[in-house]
Scaffold this motif. Structure first.
Motif, PDB file in Angstrom:
ATOM      1  N   ASP A   1      -3.762  -4.341 -13.658  1.00 57.26           N
ATOM      2  CA  ASP A   1      -3.978  -2.893 -13.700  1.00 57.26           C
ATOM      3  C   ASP A   1      -2.729  -2.144 -13.252  1.00 57.26           C
ATOM      4  OD1 ASP A   1      -6.725  -3.015 -14.483  1.00 57.26           O
ATOM      5  OD2 ASP A   1      -7.244  -3.552 -12.417  1.00 57.26           O
ATOM      6  N   LYS A   2      -2.432  -1.046 -13.938  1.00 58.21           N
ATOM      7  CA  LYS A   2      -1.257  -0.244 -13.585  1.00 58.21           C
ATOM      8  C   LYS A   2      -1.358   0.302 -12.164  1.00 58.21           C
ATOM      9  CE  LYS A   2      -0.059   1.272 -18.264  1.00 58.21           C
ATOM     10  NZ  LYS A   2       0.095   2.430 -19.171  1.00 58.21           N
ATOM     11  N   SER A   3      -2.577   0.599 -11.739  1.00 54.21           N
ATOM     12  CA  SER A   3      -2.766   1.211 -10.425  1.00 54.21           C
ATOM     13  C   SER A   3      -3.018   0.181  -9.328  1.00 54.21           C
ATOM     14  CB  SER A   3      -3.946   2.199 -10.473  1.00 54.21           C
ATOM     15  OG  SER A   3      -5.153   1.528 -10.822  1.00 54.21           O
ATOM     16  N   PHE A   4      -2.758  -1.106  -9.626  1.00 55.67           N
ATOM     17  CA  PHE A   4      -3.078  -2.158  -8.657  1.00 55.67           C
ATOM     18  C   PHE A   4      -2.446  -1.891  -7.290  1.00 55.67           C
ATOM     19  CE2 PHE A   4      -1.945  -6.223  -6.594  1.00 55.67           C
ATOM     20  CZ  PHE A   4      -3.219  -6.755  -6.418  1.00 55.67           C
ATOM     21  N   GLU A   5      -1.150  -1.604  -7.256  1.00 58.47           N
ATOM     22  CA  GLU A   5      -0.456  -1.454  -5.980  1.00 58.47           C
ATOM     23  C   GLU A   5      -0.992  -0.275  -5.180  1.00 58.47           C
ATOM     24  OE1 GLU A   5       4.059  -0.893  -4.149  1.00 58.47           O
ATOM     25  OE2 GLU A   5       3.790  -1.352  -6.272  1.00 58.47           O
ATOM     26  N   THR A   6      -1.155   0.877  -5.842  1.00 53.52           N
ATOM     27  CA  THR A   6      -1.620   2.047  -5.101  1.00 53.52           C
ATOM     28  C   THR A   6      -3.062   1.871  -4.626  1.00 53.52           C
ATOM     29  OG1 THR A   6      -1.709   4.473  -5.126  1.00 53.52           O
ATOM     30  CG2 THR A   6      -2.478   3.358  -7.103  1.00 53.52           C
ATOM     31  N   ARG A   7      -3.874   1.125  -5.398  1.00 54.27           N
ATOM     32  CA  ARG A   7      -5.258   0.884  -4.979  1.00 54.27           C
ATOM     33  C   ARG A   7      -5.313  -0.088  -3.796  1.00 54.27           C
ATOM     34  NH1 ARG A   7      -9.336   2.635  -8.339  1.00 54.27           N
ATOM     35  NH2 ARG A   7      -8.621   3.712 -10.224  1.00 54.27           N
ATOM     36  N   MET A   8      -4.445  -1.081  -3.787  1.00 56.23           N
ATOM     37  CA  MET A   8      -4.382  -1.974  -2.635  1.00 56.23           C
ATOM     38  C   MET A   8      -3.921  -1.203  -1.399  1.00 56.23           C
ATOM     39  SD  MET A   8      -5.524  -4.885  -3.588  1.00 56.23           S
ATOM     40  CE  MET A   8      -5.071  -5.874  -2.158  1.00 56.23           C
ATOM     41  N   ASN A   9      -2.961  -0.309  -1.586  1.00 57.21           N
ATOM     42  CA  ASN A   9      -2.517   0.535  -0.471  1.00 57.21           C
ATOM     43  C   ASN A   9      -3.652   1.416   0.039  1.00 57.21           C
ATOM     44  OD1 ASN A   9       0.094  -0.470  -0.562  1.00 57.21           O
ATOM     45  ND2 ASN A   9       0.868   1.178  -1.869  1.00 57.21           N
ATOM     46  N   GLY A  10      -4.458   1.927  -0.887  1.00 52.59           N
ATOM     47  CA  GLY A  10      -5.595   2.753  -0.490  1.00 52.59           C
ATOM     48  C   GLY A  10      -6.600   1.987   0.343  1.00 52.59           C
ATOM     49  N   MET A  11      -6.849   0.732  -0.055  1.00 49.98           N
ATOM     50  CA  MET A  11      -7.770  -0.109   0.716  1.00 49.98           C
ATOM     51  C   MET A  11      -7.223  -0.360   2.118  1.00 49.98           C
ATOM     52  SD  MET A  11      -8.220  -3.420   1.953  1.00 49.98           S
ATOM     53  CE  MET A  11      -7.163  -4.462   0.942  1.00 49.98           C
ATOM     54  N   LEU A  12      -5.925  -0.662   2.228  1.00 48.09           N
ATOM     55  CA  LEU A  12      -5.332  -0.921   3.541  1.00 48.09           C
ATOM     56  C   LEU A  12      -5.345   0.348   4.403  1.00 48.09           C
ATOM     57  CD1 LEU A  12      -2.349  -3.228   2.546  1.00 48.09           C
ATOM     58  CD2 LEU A  12      -4.384  -3.884   3.835  1.00 48.09           C
ATOM     59  N   ASP A  13      -5.076   1.502   3.795  1.00 46.61           N
ATOM     60  CA  ASP A  13      -5.161   2.763   4.540  1.00 46.61           C
ATOM     61  C   ASP A  13      -6.563   2.949   5.119  1.00 46.61           C
ATOM     62  OD1 ASP A  13      -2.550   3.454   4.032  1.00 46.61           O
ATOM     63  OD2 ASP A  13      -3.014   4.955   2.499  1.00 46.61           O
ATOM     64  N   TYR A  14      -7.575   2.703   4.279  1.00 46.58           N
ATOM     65  CA  TYR A  14      -8.961   2.823   4.726  1.00 46.58           C
ATOM     66  C   TYR A  14      -9.234   1.883   5.889  1.00 46.58           C
ATOM     67  CZ  TYR A  14     -13.979   1.834   4.703  1.00 46.58           C
ATOM     68  OH  TYR A  14     -15.285   1.606   5.079  1.00 46.58           O
ATOM     69  N   TYR A  15      -8.778   0.647   5.760  1.00 49.53           N
ATOM     70  CA  TYR A  15      -8.991  -0.338   6.819  1.00 49.53           C
ATOM     71  C   TYR A  15      -8.326   0.096   8.130  1.00 49.53           C
ATOM     72  CZ  TYR A  15      -8.233  -4.713   9.416  1.00 49.53           C
ATOM     73  OH  TYR A  15      -8.170  -5.673  10.393  1.00 49.53           O
ATOM     74  N   LEU A  16      -7.130   0.633   8.038  1.00 51.69           N
ATOM     75  CA  LEU A  16      -6.401   1.010   9.255  1.00 51.69           C
ATOM     76  C   LEU A  16      -6.946   2.272   9.903  1.00 51.69           C
ATOM     77  CD1 LEU A  16      -2.693   0.386   8.147  1.00 51.69           C
ATOM     78  CD2 LEU A  16      -4.153  -1.107   9.529  1.00 51.69           C
ATOM     79  N   TYR A  17      -7.299   3.281   9.103  1.00 53.29           N
ATOM     80  CA  TYR A  17      -7.548   4.608   9.660  1.00 53.29           C
ATOM     81  C   TYR A  17      -9.007   5.074   9.639  1.00 53.29           C
ATOM     82  CZ  TYR A  17      -2.484   4.824   9.342  1.00 53.29           C
ATOM     83  OH  TYR A  17      -1.133   4.560   9.475  1.00 53.29           O
ATOM     84  N   ASP A  18      -9.851   4.447   8.806  1.00 51.79           N
ATOM     85  CA  ASP A  18     -11.241   4.922   8.697  1.00 51.79           C
ATOM     86  C   ASP A  18     -12.287   3.864   9.028  1.00 51.79           C
ATOM     87  OD1 ASP A  18     -10.271   7.381   7.854  1.00 51.79           O
ATOM     88  OD2 ASP A  18     -10.448   6.896   5.725  1.00 51.79           O
ATOM     89  N   PHE A  19     -12.011   2.620   8.718  1.00 54.37           N
ATOM     90  CA  PHE A  19     -13.003   1.556   8.840  1.00 54.37           C
ATOM     91  C   PHE A  19     -13.348   1.277  10.299  1.00 54.37           C
ATOM     92  CE2 PHE A  19     -13.920  -3.055   9.259  1.00 54.37           C
ATOM     93  CZ  PHE A  19     -15.083  -3.107   8.513  1.00 54.37           C
ATOM     94  N   ARG A  20     -14.655   1.142  10.551  1.00 47.06           N
ATOM     95  CA  ARG A  20     -15.140   0.768  11.879  1.00 47.06           C
ATOM     96  C   ARG A  20     -15.870  -0.566  11.767  1.00 47.06           C
ATOM     97  NH1 ARG A  20     -14.990   6.299  11.977  1.00 47.06           N
ATOM     98  NH2 ARG A  20     -14.410   7.249  13.971  1.00 47.06           N
ATOM     99  N   PRO A  21     -15.347  -1.605  12.398  1.00 46.89           N
ATOM    100  CA  PRO A  21     -16.005  -2.913  12.321  1.00 46.89           C
ATOM    101  C   PRO A  21     -17.442  -2.841  12.831  1.00 46.89           C
ATOM    102  CG  PRO A  21     -13.820  -3.120  13.294  1.00 46.89           C
ATOM    103  CD  PRO A  21     -14.119  -1.645  13.200  1.00 46.89           C
ATOM    104  N   THR A  22     -18.284  -3.730  12.357  1.00 47.57           N
ATOM    105  CA  THR A  22     -19.681  -3.778  12.789  1.00 47.57           C
ATOM    106  C   THR A  22     -19.769  -3.840  14.310  1.00 47.57           C
ATOM    107  OG1 THR A  22     -20.287  -4.949  10.756  1.00 47.57           O
ATOM    108  CG2 THR A  22     -21.846  -5.050  12.594  1.00 47.57           C
TER     109      THR A  22
END
Length: 232
Positions: free
Chosen positions: A42-63
């Protein structure tokens, strides 16, 4: 004082260590279940992976935790950080993720409007963002640092052809919420647009308006697998 890129690298290295593997995998599942899972083709692969990592770092709250990954990092690693670096992480923890309209572009700066809150942000951008135009709609994360805002490596553009469709749907949702309807699920809407954009990459012979269809009766197309390299 460390640079923004150095601090982000330190945070990412801690957050992706083997001891935090389960949390990373949980964040990945959560993000891609909602936003659509990209593949290397996918053309957007890199930016989508970056989006997932951003979410993990700044928004995600572990169980079982009320703290985001960056907040956990500050608590555990804070004693080893300088006062200045810790202060920068506290500011970074207030990053802004949302859907924005480009209002103005000038050398070194892009003015954005959050389409849901109407808050205006001036983002410092030294790189030339090829193809970016006034009126564009994009999903982005804004990182605060030293009194300015910077783009993270995750911005996802939506086609100009559906700009009015998106803005009209935002307007409809805001009007409905203002009349006592259900509160707007902004993250959910942003995620649905992300899935639409991914389908657009893969359904090349389908009209863009057919994919960005917000009618309740519209049946969403399943996201097809990516085309293999060499397919036209």
């Amino acid at each position: 004082m460390s640079s923004l890129s150095e601090l982000q690298e330190k945070l990412l290295s801690w957050a992706t260590s083997d001891t935090r593997k389960e949390e990373l995998l949980a964040a990945r599942r959560d993000w891609f279940d909602r936003h659509g899972e990209p593949h290397e083709e996918d053309k957007s692969f890199e930016t989508r992976m970056n989006g997932m990592l951003d979410y993990y770092l700044y928004d995600f709250r572990p169980t079982g935790s009320n703290e985001t990954t960056v907040e956990l990092f500050m608590r555990e690693v804070g004693p080893q950080l300088t006062t200045d670096d810790l202060a920068i992480y506290r500011v970074l923890a207030k990053s802004v993720h949302g859907l924005f309209e480009v209002k103005k572009i000038k050398k070194g700066e892009v003015r954005l409007r959050d389409v849901f809150t109407d808050v205006v942000y001036d983002v410092t951008e030294r790189r030339q963002m090829l193809g970016l135009e006034k009126g564009d709609i994009l999903e982005a994360r804004l990182l605060p640092h030293e009194g300015r805002l910077f783009f993270s490596g995750a911005f996802l553009y939506h086609p100009q052809e559906v700009r009015k469709l998106i803005l009209n749907e935002v307007k409809r949702q805001k009007k409905e919420a203002g009349k006592g309807g259900p509160p707007i699920d902004v993250p959910g809407f942003v995620a649905s647009l992300s899935r639409m954009a991914l389908k657009l990459e893969r359904y090349r012979n389908v009209k863009v308006e057919s994919l960005y269809d917000f009618r309740p009766e519209a049946r969403p197309l399943s996201t097809p697998p990516p085309r293999s390299r060499g397919e036209g």
